[in-house]
Each structure stands twice: as structure tokens, then as C-alpha cells.
Design an enzyme around this catalytic site. Structure first.
Site, PDB file in Angstrom:
ATOM      1  N   TYR A   1      26.144  21.350   7.137  1.00 58.82           N
ATOM      2  CA  TYR A   1      26.398  19.914   6.974  1.00 58.82           C
ATOM      3  C   TYR A   1      27.867  19.664   6.652  1.00 58.82           C
ATOM      4  O   TYR A   1      28.524  18.819   7.282  1.00 58.82           O
ATOM      5  CB  TYR A   1      25.518  19.367   5.852  1.00 58.82           C
ATOM      6  CG  TYR A   1      25.785  17.920   5.514  1.00 58.82           C
ATOM      7  CD1 TYR A   1      25.252  16.895   6.287  1.00 58.82           C
ATOM      8  CD2 TYR A   1      26.575  17.573   4.408  1.00 58.82           C
ATOM      9  CE1 TYR A   1      25.496  15.562   5.974  1.00 58.82           C
ATOM     10  CE2 TYR A   1      26.815  16.247   4.093  1.00 58.82           C
ATOM     11  CZ  TYR A   1      26.279  15.253   4.875  1.00 58.82           C
ATOM     12  OH  TYR A   1      26.524  13.935   4.575  1.00 58.82           O
TER      13      TYR A   1
ATOM     14  N   LYS B   1      30.819  17.468   8.760  1.00 56.17           N
ATOM     15  CA  LYS B   1      31.507  16.333   8.161  1.00 56.17           C
ATOM     16  C   LYS B   1      33.019  16.554   8.104  1.00 56.17           C
ATOM     17  O   LYS B   1      33.802  15.603   8.227  1.00 56.17           O
ATOM     18  CB  LYS B   1      30.937  16.053   6.774  1.00 56.17           C
ATOM     19  CG  LYS B   1      29.512  15.513   6.808  1.00 56.17           C
ATOM     20  CD  LYS B   1      29.437  14.200   7.592  1.00 56.17           C
ATOM     21  CE  LYS B   1      28.071  13.579   7.574  1.00 56.17           C
ATOM     22  NZ  LYS B   1      28.021  12.240   8.207  1.00 56.17           N
TER      23      LYS B   1
END
Length: 234
Positions: free
Chosen positions: A143, A147
Site C-alpha cells: 500500500y 501511495k
């Protein structure tokens, strides 16, 4: 911002719930006509059920917005997924899915909407990253990687669009009080909250306010990142 009768047309991905829904509400309150792109129906002026990993479907969705609401003046790319796993538990399939939705969906949505902005030489794009993409994290490397990639992509696109009348900026929130965070998430633990100056998670409305800020200031901010994170990353 004082609401105006019509601030323009804004597309918000992930508008059916959580942060995306909060952004859609904030924009609507500020006078925008909002089109929501999501896998589910959203409470927006135009709800389009579309998968952000599908480039052809996104192009058709963008054309529908132009036809029914008018050309997009703003795009906010909120759609994303999150999970907490140690590196050894992240399978190839999980990596690929995280990449496809978070960074792939951001890139493909921008590519679908950008032509109408360039044609009119006017527009604002706000991408949604995370403070984990700025400072890293334990237990959700895939994740955080996506990002961080959103920040690099957004700054590169901002440079690429120099002189076009289209401005790109990024909001990188800290842990927010949305359904994306499970009830037993370490980000909800009292031990973590006690480290934050605010003593609580960031509220979706506070993140939406940062999005509105970038839409209001126009060319004053280009390729910038603001991180409403309650002091988690400084």
C-alpha cells in the site's frame, strides 16, 4: 469557501463511501456539480458505476460526464484499496491488485479526463496519496509503495502540463476515520492515537477541506503535497 451557484463540474472517484463520499459532499456544498465514479452507486449529481482499472470504461465514463453535466473542471482521484499484511504474506496477486487499483486507477482516470481539460486549457487534478507514501510504514509495504508512486506520478504530471492551464496537486492524508480501517486496525489503537497531537484519527471532512483548498488556489500551487495527518508525519 462561500458556496457559489455553480463552481463547475468535478469528477470524484471512489465517491460511494468513506473519503470519496466526504469529498463529494464537500464539493457539492461548495457549489460543484459532482460526478461520482465507483463500483457502486454514489450520492452525486451523476453516479457512474465504473472500474478505475478499466481504461476503456473510464474513457466512456468521462464522455458521459461531458454529455450530461458538461466538461470536467476538476478531478479528484480517491478510489483505492488498503490492507495490512507483512511482506512475506503479500502474494503476487495482492501486489498486482494493489498496484492496479491505487496507482493504475489514478493514472488511467487522469488519462481519461485530461483530454477535455487540455482542450479547454483549464482544469485542476487532485490525487490522493497517503502519509505512508511519504514516510513508509510497517506491515503494509504494498500500500505504501503505491501511495508513494502517486506522489511521483503527480509531480511528474504537474511538470508535463506546465503552461497547459491544468494544475496537479496531491493530498496525502494520515489514518482517517473511515470504513477502510478495520475496527482492530493498529491505527485505531489507543497507543497510536496517544502519539498524535489531536489524539484522534483525521476526519474525512478535514481531508476534503484540503482537496477544496487546492481547487480554490489554482495556479498558486503546482505539484505540491499537503498531508492532513494529525501530526503523525512531520
Amino acid at each position: 469557501m462561500t458556496p457559489t451557484p455553480d463552481s463547475g463540474v468535478a469528477i470524484v472517484t471512489g465517491a460511494a463511501s468513506g473519503l470519496g463520499a466526504a469529498v463529494a459532499v464537500a464539493l457539492r456544498t461548495a457549489g460543484w456539480r459532482v460526478a461520482g465514479f465507483d463500483l457502486r452507486s454514489s450520492d452525486t449529481a451523476l453516479s457512474v458505476e465504473v472500474d478505475v482499472t478499466d481504461a476503456a470504461a473510464l474513457s466512456a465514463a468521462a464522455a458521459r460526464v461531458t454529455q450530461e453535466l458538461g466538461p470536467a473542471d476538476a478531478l479528484v482521484t480517491v478510489a483505492g484499496i488498503y490492507e495490512e499484511l507483512p511482506l512475506e504474506s503479500i502474494t503476487d496477486e495482492r501486489w498486482d491488485r494493489m498496484l492496479a487499483v491505487n496507482i493504475g486507477g489514478t493514472v488511467k482516470t487522469c488519462a481519461a479526463v485530461l483530454p477535455q481539460m487540455l482542450e479547454r486549457r483549464s482544469g485542476a487534478i487532485v490525487t490522493i496519496s497517503s502519509d505512508l507514501g511519504l514516510g513508509g510504514s510497517q506491515g503494509d509495504a504494498h500500500y505504501a509503495a503505491t501511495k508513494g508512486a502517486i506522489v511521483g506520478f503527480s509531480r511528474s504530471l504537474a511538470l508535463e502540463l506546465e503552461g497547459s492551464g491544468v494544475f496537479v496537486n496531491t493530498v496525502a492524508p494520515g489514518a482517517a476515520d473511515t470504513p477502510m480501517l478495520a475496527a482492530d486496525s493498529p491505527w485505531r489503537a489507543e497507543s497510536f492515537l496517544a502519539t498524535l497531537p489531536a489524539g484522534r484519527l483525521v476526519r474525512p471532512a478535514e481531508i476534503a477541506a484540503a482537496v477544496l483548498f487546492f481547487l480554490e488556489v489554482g495556479s498558486a500551487c503546482v505539484g505540491q503535497v499537503v498531508s492532513p495527518n494529525a501530526g503523525a508525519t512531520i
